[in-house]
Scaffold this active site. Structure first.
Site, mmCIF file in Angstrom:
data_model
loop_
_atom_site.group_PDB
_atom_site.id
_atom_site.type_symbol
_atom_site.label_atom_id
_atom_site.label_comp_id
_atom_site.label_asym_id
_atom_site.label_seq_id
_atom_site.Cartn_x
_atom_site.Cartn_y
_atom_site.Cartn_z
ATOM 1 N N VAL A 279 211.846 1.468 40.460
ATOM 2 C CA VAL A 279 212.107 1.618 38.862
ATOM 3 C C VAL A 279 213.440 0.749 38.530
ATOM 4 O O VAL A 279 213.285 -0.225 37.878
ATOM 5 C CB VAL A 279 212.164 2.988 38.475
ATOM 6 C CG1 VAL A 279 212.639 2.977 37.023
ATOM 7 C CG2 VAL A 279 210.623 3.657 38.581
ATOM 8 N N GLY B 42 220.736 3.252 41.610
ATOM 9 C CA GLY B 42 219.475 3.146 42.295
ATOM 10 C C GLY B 42 218.722 2.047 41.689
ATOM 11 O O GLY B 42 218.550 1.820 40.715
ATOM 12 N N VAL B 43 218.525 1.162 42.668
ATOM 13 C CA VAL B 43 217.972 -0.152 42.426
ATOM 14 C C VAL B 43 216.578 -0.191 43.152
ATOM 15 O O VAL B 43 216.022 -1.253 43.892
ATOM 16 C CB VAL B 43 218.847 -1.370 42.643
ATOM 17 C CG1 VAL B 43 219.867 -1.279 41.471
ATOM 18 C CG2 VAL B 43 219.325 -1.550 43.883
ATOM 19 N N GLY B 44 215.906 0.888 43.485
ATOM 20 C CA GLY B 44 214.638 0.913 44.005
ATOM 21 C C GLY B 44 213.513 0.377 43.165
ATOM 22 O O GLY B 44 213.893 -0.414 42.553
ATOM 23 N N LYS C 150 202.553 18.385 39.537
ATOM 24 C CA LYS C 150 203.341 17.464 40.617
ATOM 25 C C LYS C 150 203.097 17.977 41.743
ATOM 26 O O LYS C 150 203.060 19.215 42.148
ATOM 27 C CB LYS C 150 204.767 17.599 40.187
ATOM 28 C CG LYS C 150 205.832 16.615 40.724
ATOM 29 C CD LYS C 150 205.961 15.418 39.870
ATOM 30 C CE LYS C 150 206.800 14.377 40.330
ATOM 31 N NZ LYS C 150 206.709 13.099 39.610
HETATM 32 P P1 NAD Z 1 212.585 4.904 44.741
HETATM 33 O O1 NAD Z 1 212.670 5.737 45.942
HETATM 34 O O2 NAD Z 1 211.909 3.417 45.093
HETATM 35 O O3 NAD Z 1 214.001 4.394 44.415
HETATM 36 C C1 NAD Z 1 215.179 5.284 44.497
HETATM 37 C C2 NAD Z 1 216.309 4.509 44.666
HETATM 38 O O4 NAD Z 1 217.618 5.396 44.717
HETATM 39 C C3 NAD Z 1 216.150 4.007 46.344
HETATM 40 O O5 NAD Z 1 216.700 2.674 46.353
HETATM 41 C C4 NAD Z 1 217.523 4.973 46.986
HETATM 42 O O6 NAD Z 1 217.905 4.322 48.023
HETATM 43 C C5 NAD Z 1 218.238 5.374 45.726
HETATM 44 N N1 NAD Z 1 219.389 6.309 45.935
HETATM 45 C C6 NAD Z 1 219.081 7.449 46.642
HETATM 46 N N2 NAD Z 1 220.122 8.262 46.192
HETATM 47 C C7 NAD Z 1 221.229 7.600 45.928
HETATM 48 C C8 NAD Z 1 222.396 7.688 45.371
HETATM 49 N N3 NAD Z 1 223.060 8.811 45.601
HETATM 50 N N4 NAD Z 1 223.119 6.813 44.745
HETATM 51 C C9 NAD Z 1 222.456 5.509 44.440
HETATM 52 N N5 NAD Z 1 221.262 5.343 44.761
HETATM 53 C C10 NAD Z 1 220.625 6.497 45.456
HETATM 54 O O7 NAD Z 1 212.144 5.847 43.568
HETATM 55 P P2 NAD Z 1 211.504 5.367 42.178
HETATM 56 O O8 NAD Z 1 210.016 5.136 41.909
HETATM 57 O O9 NAD Z 1 212.293 4.083 41.882
HETATM 58 O O10 NAD Z 1 212.117 6.460 41.195
HETATM 59 C C11 NAD Z 1 213.416 6.557 40.893
HETATM 60 C C12 NAD Z 1 213.594 7.775 39.939
HETATM 61 O O11 NAD Z 1 212.682 7.544 38.688
HETATM 62 C C13 NAD Z 1 212.953 8.897 40.339
HETATM 63 O O12 NAD Z 1 213.810 10.065 39.757
HETATM 64 C C14 NAD Z 1 211.794 9.145 40.029
HETATM 65 O O13 NAD Z 1 211.391 10.555 39.809
HETATM 66 C C15 NAD Z 1 211.611 8.603 38.649
HETATM 67 N N6 NAD Z 1 210.611 7.977 38.015
HETATM 68 C C16 NAD Z 1 209.874 7.235 38.891
HETATM 69 C C17 NAD Z 1 208.735 6.641 38.211
HETATM 70 C C18 NAD Z 1 207.948 5.634 38.958
HETATM 71 O O14 NAD Z 1 207.060 5.037 38.071
HETATM 72 N N7 NAD Z 1 208.155 5.297 40.258
HETATM 73 C C19 NAD Z 1 208.185 7.147 37.001
HETATM 74 C C20 NAD Z 1 209.032 8.019 36.206
HETATM 75 C C21 NAD Z 1 210.284 8.472 36.938
#
Ligand code: NAD
Length: 360
Positions: free
Chosen positions: A193, A189-191, A89
């Site tokens: 993923v 979290g609705v980013g 990582k």
């Molecule tokens: P992202 O940054 O697109 O989305 C994360 C979301 O969480 C954002 O919208 C952010 O505003 C929100 N957030 C932050 N703090 C918060 C809180 N206290 N309460 C509510 N929402 C909050 O990231 P992502 O790529 O969607 O990843 C999300 C999680 O999934 C991470 O832990 C990441 O490590 C894990 N993950 C992602 C992937 C991938 O394919 N992107 C794969 C495996 C694991």
């Protein structure tokens, strides 16, 4: 954390999260301001692979903790996903909305290249496809690209597909049916993923409660999926069937756990348990926990397909189905033995790594 502890913690060998990591590299590029760590936990199964996270850490010690924990998580995740990659990582210290530059990601690409293929990078929190494309000008070891002969694109939709199928697998065991219509699900979290997970769940007829600190994204997803908006701090108190954490790590801890009123926790955030003890406490509370690194491997499977060449979505979906079956086995073994799902998954991942080590 006191200054003394922070200084000690900067030494990888004394660090509480050190787990026989093979390599930890620190990179600084004065011209662009890049401050980055690349941790390689294990290359037993193959070259290490794992996304890059950009985060405004409170200290260098916090950054090292994240790199050590996340890279070990990748070893376990890749082992459980059945792909020929070890765990690594990268973490970049900075504010992803303010501190990015082309020069920074070119310097990052050179850092990745210097490891000569022992680490493959891709997107994680705070990193967009465009950032990795810039890094890829300087390194052959970047994936999650939009263009190119074997490009797999943004891994998030595939991560979300695995989580959605994993939630159904958990529902089957907790409620006797994997039909999600009418099920209440709280999503944190609705980013990238979480947004895709919501889309799947809404399509399956679930009633959603959503929280995010980014108001614009939250409003958009809530409108699209007919979800009820919940304040970030209140998401743990929602009376729902399932809690799906898709934001940040360590959110299952001593203060949040007693507030949960759900029967299942299943979401994509990495390192959800603040300590291994939380896995035991979830079991004691009668909550079925889908171990994060087992349910969220869809994205790295997509990245693996890209690295291996001749990208095929059918291969990716087949591997995700296998991963979900593995999650089912973890939950079944936990339910029949009384062990926490997190302990069962850890043991299974370690067994897979030990078997590979013996075979070499
Ligand atoms: P992202 O940054 O697109 O989305 C994360 C979301 O969480 C954002 O919208 C952010 O505003 C929100 N957030 C932050 N703090 C918060 C809180 N206290 N309460 C509510 N929402 C909050 O990231 P992502 O790529 O969607 O990843 C999300 C999680 O999934 C991470 O832990 C990441 O490590 C894990 N993950 C992602 C992937 C991938 O394919 N992107 C794969 C495996 C694991």
């Amino acid at each position: 954390m006191s200054a003394v502890v922070a200084e000690e913690a900067l030494n990888m060998f004394d660090h509480p999260s050190f787990d026989k990591h093979e390599e930890v590299h620190q990179f600084h590029d004065a011209a662009s301001g890049l401050r980055c760590l690349i941790a390689i936990h294990s290359t037993i199964l193959g070259p290490s692979a794992g996304g890059t996270r950009m985060w405004n850490y409170a200290s260098g010690a916090d950054m090292l903790t994240d790199a050590l924990r996340l890279s070990r998580g990748m070893s376990y995740k890749n082992a459980m996903a059945g792909i020929p990659f070890g765990g690594g990582k990268a973490v970049i210290w900075g504010d992803s909305r303010r501190d990015k530059s082309e020069a920074m990601f070119e310097a990052f690409g050179r850092a990745v290249e210097s490891l000569q293929g022992r680490y493959f990078t891709a997107e994680d929190v705070g990193i967009e496809i465009e950032d990795i494309e810039i890094a890829a000008r300087e390194t052959r070891y970047a994936a999650g690209l939009a263009n190119g002969a074997s490009a797999g694109g943004d891994p998030s939709p595939l991560t979300a597909r695995g989580i959605y199928l994993g939630i159904r697998e958990a529902a089957l065991r907790a409620f006797g049916t994997d039909d999600l219509s009418g099920r209440t699900i709280a999503v944190q979290g609705v980013g990238s993923v979480g947004g895709h997970v919501c889309q799947h769940l809404a399509k399956a007829g679930a009633r959603l409660f959503v929280s995010d600190v980014d108001a614009a994204t939250l409003t958009e997803v809530a409108k699209r999926d007919g979800a009820t908006i919940i304040a970030p701090d209140d998401i743990y108190d929602v009376e729902a069937d399932i809690f799906s954490p898709n934001a940040l790590g360590a959110i299952l801890n001593g203060s949040t756990l007693p507030r949960l009123k759900v029967k299942v926790v299943a979401g994509g955030a990495n390192n959800q348990l603040s300590t291994p003890e939380m896995g035991r406490r979830l079991r004691d509370a009668g909550i079925l926990y889908a171990p994060d690194y087992v349910i969220n491997g869809g994205g790295i499977i997509n990245v693996a397909a890209e690295i291996l060449g001749s990208y095929s979505l059918d291969w990716v979906n087949g591997k995700i189905d296998e991963m979900v079956a593995t999650l089912g086995r973890v939950m079944d073994e936990a339910l029949s033995s009384g062990l926490p799902t997190s302990d069962v998954a850890d043991a299974m991942a370690r067994e897979r790594l030990a078997a590979a080590a013996q075979a070499t």
